[in-house]
Design a protein around this motif. Structure first.
Motif, PDB file in Angstrom:
ATOM      1  N   SER A   1      34.096  21.550  13.675  1.00  0.00           N
ATOM      2  CA  SER A   1      33.324  20.615  12.859  1.00  0.00           C
ATOM      3  C   SER A   1      31.923  20.482  13.448  1.00  0.00           C
ATOM      4  O   SER A   1      31.733  20.543  14.663  1.00  0.00           O
ATOM      5  N   PHE A   2      30.940  20.304  12.572  1.00  0.00           N
ATOM      6  CA  PHE A   2      29.539  20.182  12.959  1.00  0.00           C
ATOM      7  C   PHE A   2      28.969  18.878  12.394  1.00  0.00           C
ATOM      8  O   PHE A   2      28.258  18.882  11.389  1.00  0.00           O
ATOM      9  N   PRO A   3      29.270  17.747  13.020  1.00  0.00           N
ATOM     10  CA  PRO A   3      28.737  16.469  12.525  1.00  0.00           C
ATOM     11  C   PRO A   3      27.265  16.308  12.873  1.00  0.00           C
ATOM     12  O   PRO A   3      26.838  16.614  13.992  1.00  0.00           O
TER      13      PRO A   3
ATOM     14  N   VAL B   1      17.542  13.227  10.927  1.00  0.00           N
ATOM     15  CA  VAL B   1      16.924  14.360  10.239  1.00  0.00           C
ATOM     16  C   VAL B   1      18.012  15.354   9.835  1.00  0.00           C
ATOM     17  O   VAL B   1      19.136  15.304  10.334  1.00  0.00           O
ATOM     18  N   ARG B   2      17.657  16.258   8.951  1.00  0.00           N
ATOM     19  CA  ARG B   2      18.607  17.257   8.492  1.00  0.00           C
ATOM     20  C   ARG B   2      18.604  18.472   9.427  1.00  0.00           C
ATOM     21  O   ARG B   2      17.616  18.771  10.079  1.00  0.00           O
ATOM     22  N   HIS B   3      19.745  19.147   9.463  1.00  0.00           N
ATOM     23  CA  HIS B   3      19.882  20.356  10.277  1.00  0.00           C
ATOM     24  C   HIS B   3      20.451  21.483   9.424  1.00  0.00           C
ATOM     25  O   HIS B   3      21.141  21.251   8.431  1.00  0.00           O
TER      26      HIS B   3
ATOM     27  N   GLU C   1      24.108  25.431   5.287  1.00  0.00           N
ATOM     28  CA  GLU C   1      22.881  24.962   4.647  1.00  0.00           C
ATOM     29  C   GLU C   1      22.542  23.536   5.068  1.00  0.00           C
ATOM     30  O   GLU C   1      23.378  22.799   5.595  1.00  0.00           O
ATOM     31  N   LEU C   2      21.290  23.163   4.821  1.00  0.00           N
ATOM     32  CA  LEU C   2      20.787  21.855   5.219  1.00  0.00           C
ATOM     33  C   LEU C   2      21.738  20.708   4.841  1.00  0.00           C
ATOM     34  O   LEU C   2      22.234  20.656   3.716  1.00  0.00           O
ATOM     35  N   TYR C   3      21.984  19.841   5.809  1.00  0.00           N
ATOM     36  CA  TYR C   3      22.769  18.637   5.524  1.00  0.00           C
ATOM     37  C   TYR C   3      22.277  17.507   6.420  1.00  0.00           C
ATOM     38  O   TYR C   3      21.651  17.736   7.458  1.00  0.00           O
ATOM     39  N   GLY C   4      22.535  16.278   5.984  1.00  0.00           N
ATOM     40  CA  GLY C   4      21.882  15.125   6.590  1.00  0.00           C
ATOM     41  C   GLY C   4      22.751  14.268   7.483  1.00  0.00           C
ATOM     42  O   GLY C   4      23.875  14.636   7.850  1.00  0.00           O
TER      43      GLY C   4
END
Length: 205
Positions: A81-83, A88-90, A104-107
């Motif tokens: 998992s990548f919380p 900012v978005r990553h 893809e970009l998530y906040g």
């Protein structure tokens, strides 16, 4: 059927009776302990069938514009998992051979996941923040751990006999940032000290 179950139980008991705990100490050329080195053991007798599971969470957090932990050990087939805990978005990615992927970009307070199916390394980056760097070491053995600040790990219940001991670290000099050694594991507790050059430039994506 009962005879088969009895034979399987006897085999399991025999294997357990001929297994030992192995302490591995990783040191640099000056004798100082090395943190975040991934230690793996592959017994010559083979790896037990079935999925590999570890006690630590398969989680790579993004916080304060960096990944945490710096190195994560994951079994083949493990889902990480990548919380995102930043404001900012990553956009997480890896271009590593065998472990290429992109999220893809998530906040903030959102989580994405990825399943790693190939043994090796995934060097992680963020398309938005170039300073973010971390590593996921995907392993195909249950005898695997990452060294803490002490540089020492204890691998429990390693089958007795010949085995291959491997050390990986993003700054370990050598091909693939890895070194290996053939060892003999005994039923009694054993210890191996591995020294290397950890001054190489960190492996990049």
């Amino acid at each position: 059927m009962r005879l088969l179950l009895a034979l399987l139980m006897m085999t399991a008991l025999a294997t357990a009776a001929h297994a030992g705990d192995l302490t591995v100490s990783v040191r640099d050329a000056a004798g100082r302990p090395v943190r975040d080195a991934v230690v793996t053991v592959h017994p010559a007798s083979g790896i037990p069938p079935g999925p590999i599971r570890f006690s630590w969470p398969l989680r790579m957090t993004q916080q304060d514009i960096q990944f945490d932990p710096y190195v994560l050990v994951v079994p083949v087939g493990g889902t990480v998992s990548f919380p995102n805990l930043d404001r900012v978005r990553h956009q997480v990615y890896s271009f590593s051979r065998g472990n290429r992927f992109e999220i893809e970009l998530y906040g903030r307070d959102e989580t994405r996941t990825h399943t790693f199916r190939t043994p090796g390394v995934a060097a992680l980056g963020c398309n938005i923040h170039d300073q973010m760097l971390a590593y996921i070491r995907v392993v195909d053995t249950p005898w695997a751990m990452k060294t803490p600040v002490s540089g020492d790990v204890v691998l429990r219940g390693v089958p007795a006999g010949s085995a291959t001991l491997k050390i990986w670290h993003p700054r370990l000099a050598g091909r693939g940032n890895e070194m290996s050694r053939t060892i003999t594991v005994t039923a009694a507790a054993g210890r191996q000290t591995i020294s290397g050059d950890f001054t190489a430039r960190a492996a990049v994506r």
